[in-house]
Write a protein that holds these residues in place. Structure first.
Motif, PDB file in Angstrom:
ATOM      1  N   PHE A 188       0.840  -1.203   0.000  1.00 44.54           N
ATOM      2  CA  PHE A 188       0.000   0.000   0.000  1.00 44.54           C
ATOM      3  C   PHE A 188       0.876   1.254   0.000  1.00 44.54           C
TER       4      PHE A 188
ATOM      5  N   LYS B  47       0.934   5.775  -0.910  1.00 44.70           N
ATOM      6  CA  LYS B  47       0.120   6.982  -1.040  1.00 44.70           C
ATOM      7  C   LYS B  47       0.924   8.132  -1.639  1.00 44.70           C
TER       8      LYS B  47
ATOM      9  N   THR C  16      -5.398  12.708  -1.088  1.00 47.57           N
ATOM     10  CA  THR C  16      -4.584  11.503  -0.965  1.00 47.57           C
ATOM     11  C   THR C  16      -4.986  10.545  -2.082  1.00 47.57           C
TER      12      THR C  16
ATOM     13  N   SER D 291      -4.064   6.773  -3.469  1.00 45.28           N
ATOM     14  CA  SER D 291      -3.368   5.575  -3.007  1.00 45.28           C
ATOM     15  C   SER D 291      -3.525   4.440  -4.010  1.00 45.28           C
TER      16      SER D 291
ATOM     17  N   ASN E 153      -2.858  -0.130  -4.292  1.00 42.89           N
ATOM     18  CA  ASN E 153      -2.460  -1.369  -3.626  1.00 42.89           C
ATOM     19  C   ASN E 153      -1.634  -2.245  -4.582  1.00 42.89           C
TER      20      ASN E 153
ATOM     21  N   THR F   4      -6.628   1.795  -7.395  1.00 38.17           N
ATOM     22  CA  THR F   4      -6.383   3.123  -6.848  1.00 38.17           C
ATOM     23  C   THR F   4      -7.587   3.613  -6.058  1.00 38.17           C
TER      24      THR F   4
END
Length: 179
Positions: free
Chosen positions: A133, A135, A159, A161, A163, A168
């Motif tokens: 993960f 960011k 933010t 992010s 994975n 996203t």
């Protein structure tokens, strides 16, 4: 001479303070008539009586290639009294992933359309939260320019992010829009 100068300064300060302490209800605007500037945009309640934030919901949000992903989120600060734009902003996060790990490779902020008398400062950061993960975080601060220095009026945090599977997510001041 010195006493007259003190009296003049005291009188000037009194007039200034009386002018700034007058009731502001006469200047209150009807904010129910403010509409988002784009389809599906969200107006956020900032608890600021003068400045609001609009979050743009534009498609497409995620651009994915083989083992890379890029997502962005944008918005604007606006004056509640007349819906005029004070500044627009955007954060783009770029990531790599392979199904097992994810890395943030870049975070880019941009600011444009800033109104006269206002300033938008920004900072971008990359955070590797865990191996799966990551960011990209953009912080935007709106300042009203003034004679005695600039005053912080509002701020926004975006933010973006990703994975390990390339999925996203976007967050904006705690409000989420997932793709």
């Amino acid at each position: 001479m010195y006493t007259k100068l003190k009296q003049l300064i005291a009188a000037t300060l009194s007039v200034f303070l009386l002018g700034t302490m007058s009731p502001t209800t006469a200047f209150a605007a009807d904010h129910t008539s403010i509409k988002p500037t784009q389809n599906d945009s969200i107006l956020l309640n900032t608890n600021n009586s003068e400045v609001g934030i609009e979050l743009y919901n534009s498609e497409p949000v995620t651009i994915a290639k083989y083992q890379t992903a890029s997502a962005w989120q944008s918005g604007r600060f606006y004056l509640k009294s007349d819906n005029s734009t004070l500044g627009e902003f955007k954060t783009v996060g770029e990531f790599t992933y392979d199904g097992t790990i994810c890395n943030v490779t870049n975070c880019k902020n941009s600011v444009w359309n800033v109104a006269d008398g206002w300033q938008v400062k920004n900072s971008a950061s990359e955070k590797q939260v865990s191996p799966t993960f990551a960011k990209a975080v953009g912080v935007f601060e709106l300042y009203k320019e003034g004679l005695f220095g600039n005053k912080l009026s509002s701020s926004a945090t975006i933010t973006v992010s990703c994975n390990q599977n390339g999925k996203t997510n976007r967050e904006f001041n705690g409000d989420e829009a997932t793709e």
